[in-house]
Scaffold this motif. Sequence first.
Motif, PDB file in Angstrom:
ATOM      1  N   SER A 107     -22.667   5.179  -9.493  1.00 50.89           N
ATOM      2  CA  SER A 107     -23.696   5.015  -8.462  1.00 50.89           C
ATOM      3  C   SER A 107     -25.042   4.866  -9.161  1.00 50.89           C
ATOM      4  N   GLN A 108     -25.990   4.304  -8.446  1.00 46.80           N
ATOM      5  CA  GLN A 108     -27.335   4.149  -9.013  1.00 46.80           C
ATOM      6  C   GLN A 108     -28.052   5.492  -9.094  1.00 46.80           C
ATOM      7  N   LEU A 109     -27.801   6.345  -8.105  1.00 45.56           N
ATOM      8  CA  LEU A 109     -28.594   7.564  -7.959  1.00 45.56           C
ATOM      9  C   LEU A 109     -27.703   8.788  -7.822  1.00 45.56           C
ATOM     10  N   GLY A 110     -28.207   9.890  -8.346  1.00 46.39           N
ATOM     11  CA  GLY A 110     -27.584  11.186  -8.147  1.00 46.39           C
ATOM     12  C   GLY A 110     -28.592  12.133  -7.519  1.00 46.39           C
ATOM     13  N   LEU A 111     -28.084  13.148  -6.849  1.00 45.75           N
ATOM     14  CA  LEU A 111     -28.969  14.140  -6.228  1.00 45.75           C
ATOM     15  C   LEU A 111     -28.448  15.528  -6.557  1.00 45.75           C
ATOM     16  N   GLY A 112     -29.265  16.295  -7.277  1.00 46.01           N
ATOM     17  CA  GLY A 112     -28.856  17.627  -7.698  1.00 46.01           C
ATOM     18  C   GLY A 112     -29.026  18.659  -6.608  1.00 46.01           C
ATOM     19  N   ARG A 113     -28.460  19.855  -6.857  1.00 46.17           N
ATOM     20  CA  ARG A 113     -28.527  20.911  -5.849  1.00 46.17           C
ATOM     21  C   ARG A 113     -29.956  21.389  -5.601  1.00 46.17           C
ATOM     22  N   SER A 114     -30.846  21.177  -6.565  1.00 49.25           N
ATOM     23  CA  SER A 114     -32.245  21.592  -6.390  1.00 49.25           C
ATOM     24  C   SER A 114     -33.045  20.586  -5.586  1.00 49.25           C
ATOM     25  N   GLY A 115     -32.434  19.428  -5.282  1.00 43.60           N
ATOM     26  CA  GLY A 115     -33.170  18.362  -4.610  1.00 43.60           C
ATOM     27  C   GLY A 115     -33.760  17.354  -5.584  1.00 43.60           C
ATOM     28  N   THR A 116     -33.552  17.567  -6.879  1.00 51.95           N
ATOM     29  CA  THR A 116     -34.011  16.604  -7.880  1.00 51.95           C
ATOM     30  C   THR A 116     -33.117  15.371  -7.876  1.00 51.95           C
ATOM     31  N   TRP A 117     -33.754  14.199  -7.984  1.00 55.95           N
ATOM     32  CA  TRP A 117     -33.024  12.929  -8.037  1.00 55.95           C
ATOM     33  C   TRP A 117     -32.805  12.511  -9.479  1.00 55.95           C
ATOM     34  N   TYR A 118     -31.621  11.969  -9.766  1.00 56.88           N
ATOM     35  CA  TYR A 118     -31.267  11.466 -11.091  1.00 56.88           C
ATOM     36  C   TYR A 118     -31.093   9.955 -10.976  1.00 56.88           C
ATOM     37  N   VAL A 119     -31.943   9.220 -11.683  1.00 59.44           N
ATOM     38  CA  VAL A 119     -31.880   7.764 -11.624  1.00 59.44           C
ATOM     39  C   VAL A 119     -31.008   7.307 -12.786  1.00 59.44           C
TER      40      VAL A 119
END
Length: 260
Positions: free
Chosen positions: A151-163
């Motif tokens: 996927s292009q994007l990830g979303l961590g449990r803290s609400g931080t986005w991983y590009v």
Amino acid sequence: MTCWSTDACIDVIECAAKGGTSQAGLCPGAANIQCCSCSTCMDTAACSANGSISYSGICSGPSNIQCCKSKSLPVIIPSEPVNTMLTDLADILRGAGLNVVEETGWKTRGHDVMSSVKGILVHHTAGPATGEYPSLLIVRDGRTDLPGPLSQLGLGRSGTWYVIAAGKSYHAGKTINDTIFGNANAIGIEAEGTGLPADNTGHENWPEVQWQSYVRGVKALQAAYGVPTSNVLGHKEAAVPAGRKIDPNFSMDEFRAALD
Ligand SMILES: [Zn+2]
């Protein structure tokens, strides 16, 4: 190691809004409470002379030394990408005040360019029960049966986005309409979550900070690429044959209602 000040242990979204950077693992409490620090601490008068805004609480020293943040978040001009890499993903999310981590090499990562951005598919990772974004390497590099990026994007449990990738990613599989929801035309977001229980109601099994960030980030992507809310689907809604996927395990009706 602990945070430089107990007062600097704040919500990651509040930290980003103040112009700070969050670091995990230094503060007690929930995963979204992280150590916030600022790389642009300066005198408040000097800051306003630059046309910027001062935010208190995340700089050490006397009270006139505060975090100085530019007034203007990145201005995102809406676009409808055609046959291109989505190299503005990080700026789009940052412009919405979200905490963003750019995975090295993301701007050139992908199986091909994106044909368009007509849809957004919402996923969960079905990953480990703990940790901020333990699925990162799988999403980036793939599995033995499916090469990454997934996927292009990830979303961590803290609400931080991983590009993770700017190009086509293998998240959708066969869909009800591949010209909107297929890999070449839809952005995929893999949010960290076990997917349990698979009850499809509400979002009570998700950290509130992660859920709020999911909504805010998708809204920003919709605005940037002109994606209508009707084209924001859960993988479980888009995948064919029906029942092939169960993600995400929250109500997509509730999610779409929060987008409008
Ligand atoms: Zn999925």
